[in-house]
Design a protein around this motif. Sequence first.
Motif, PDB file in Angstrom:
ATOM      1  N   LEU A 182      13.663   9.591   4.527  1.00  0.00           N
ATOM      2  CA  LEU A 182      14.679   9.751   4.829  1.00  0.00           C
ATOM      3  C   LEU A 182      15.592   8.672   4.663  1.00  0.00           C
ATOM      4  N   GLN A 183      15.062   7.595   4.748  1.00  0.00           N
ATOM      5  CA  GLN A 183      15.828   6.498   4.302  1.00  0.00           C
ATOM      6  C   GLN A 183      16.707   6.491   2.855  1.00  0.00           C
ATOM      7  N   ALA A 241      17.594   9.230   1.540  1.00  0.00           N
ATOM      8  CA  ALA A 241      18.582  10.333   1.672  1.00  0.00           C
ATOM      9  C   ALA A 241      19.843   9.420   2.383  1.00  0.00           C
ATOM     10  N   GLY A 242      19.451   8.396   3.488  1.00  0.00           N
ATOM     11  CA  GLY A 242      20.668   7.786   3.966  1.00  0.00           C
ATOM     12  C   GLY A 242      21.363   6.722   2.971  1.00  0.00           C
ATOM     13  N   LEU A 288      23.876   8.459   0.569  1.00  0.00           N
ATOM     14  CA  LEU A 288      24.918   8.879   0.969  1.00  0.00           C
ATOM     15  C   LEU A 288      25.922   7.443   1.169  1.00  0.00           C
ATOM     16  N   LEU A 289      25.153   6.348   1.709  1.00  0.00           N
ATOM     17  CA  LEU A 289      25.887   5.170   1.865  1.00  0.00           C
ATOM     18  C   LEU A 289      26.469   4.665   0.433  1.00  0.00           C
ATOM     19  N   LEU A 334      27.916   8.436  10.567  1.00  0.00           N
ATOM     20  CA  LEU A 334      26.631   8.607   9.846  1.00  0.00           C
ATOM     21  C   LEU A 334      25.705   7.394  10.020  1.00  0.00           C
ATOM     22  N   GLY A 335      26.384   6.283   9.797  1.00  0.00           N
ATOM     23  CA  GLY A 335      25.512   5.059   9.988  1.00  0.00           C
ATOM     24  C   GLY A 335      24.808   4.825  11.345  1.00  0.00           C
ATOM     25  N   PHE A 366      21.824   7.757  11.560  1.00  0.00           N
ATOM     26  CA  PHE A 366      20.665   7.437  11.025  1.00  0.00           C
ATOM     27  C   PHE A 366      19.893   6.370  11.574  1.00  0.00           C
ATOM     28  N   ASN A 367      20.353   5.580  12.257  1.00  0.00           N
ATOM     29  CA  ASN A 367      19.892   4.437  12.988  1.00  0.00           C
ATOM     30  C   ASN A 367      19.370   4.949  14.531  1.00  0.00           C
ATOM     31  N   HIS A 421      16.073   3.719  11.065  1.00  0.00           N
ATOM     32  CA  HIS A 421      15.877   3.851   9.596  1.00  0.00           C
ATOM     33  C   HIS A 421      16.050   2.484   9.053  1.00  0.00           C
ATOM     34  N   TRP A 453      25.546   0.793   9.519  1.00  0.00           N
ATOM     35  CA  TRP A 453      24.264   1.354   8.616  1.00  0.00           C
ATOM     36  C   TRP A 453      23.410   0.130   8.335  1.00  0.00           C
TER      37      TRP A 453
END
Length: 283
Positions: free
Chosen positions: A126-127, A129-130, A133-134, A162-163, A166-167, A171, A219
């Motif tokens: 998943l990291q 994927a994130g 995006l970043l 989104l940041g 994800f956290n 992540h 993020w």
Amino acid sequence: MESPLAEPALFAGLVFLFSLLVGSFLNVVIHRLPRMMEADWHAQCAELRGEPIPDVPRYNLWLPRSACPKCGHQITALENIPLLSWLFLRGRCSACGTAISARYPLVELLTALVSAAVAWKWGVTLQTAGALLLVWALIALAFIDLDTTLLPDSLTLPLLWLGLLFNLDGHFTSLPDAVVGAMAGYGVLWSVYWLFKLATGKEGMGYGDFKLLAAIGAWLGWQMLPVTLLLSSVVGAAIGIAMIVLVKHDRRVPIPFGPYLAGGGLVALFFGADLTQAYLAQF
């Protein structure tokens, strides 16, 4: 049986190829989003003045199809293959021969290379994927700011949220550090803005820069803000001085800070922890 995607080189290669397509789409975003914003501003102004809203052709990220700005030739599927089509066409429109900017394939290649580095570093997680995006958002924002000195809220604000999302599971950093990073990122540049304005009477940067640094903080956490700010400030100052001295850049014309913030954020994403640790080790 182990999945083929578990092989780092294969996974990075697949991400590279896919990200060439993403880079092609980012070129569309970079070109069209500011024009969509401008059309929306004109419509809002007309509405406030009580005038009829201008009737303009439908224009968004999907329509109309990409075309040569000189002759109107619509780009075919074969002429729109990332990187390869530009090389095959030798950087010119197939209909009228007008030069096509080399920046289009460069954005595609940059997107693919950085994305492949993300895939290599974090693997099938998943990291990844994130981080993708970043990376994609930072590339789009950097080039939009470079062209227009604008950092659209439609990109910076979703990137910030989104940041934090994800956290939630930590992540990239813990949620408290992400929240503090968002607050500190905005607050630091907001403070610099007002100190500069009170001292000189001029605006040294735009509010979009505050939001972009807040998104990077959301993020990566507040710990990565010093690295991001230091790198972006030093590189930005060096390039700004070089432009003034070497190419006689008019000092009254603002130099966008967003590309340097985005670059600093990318370096912090990959090497921030190592750079911070190496610096602290000196003491």
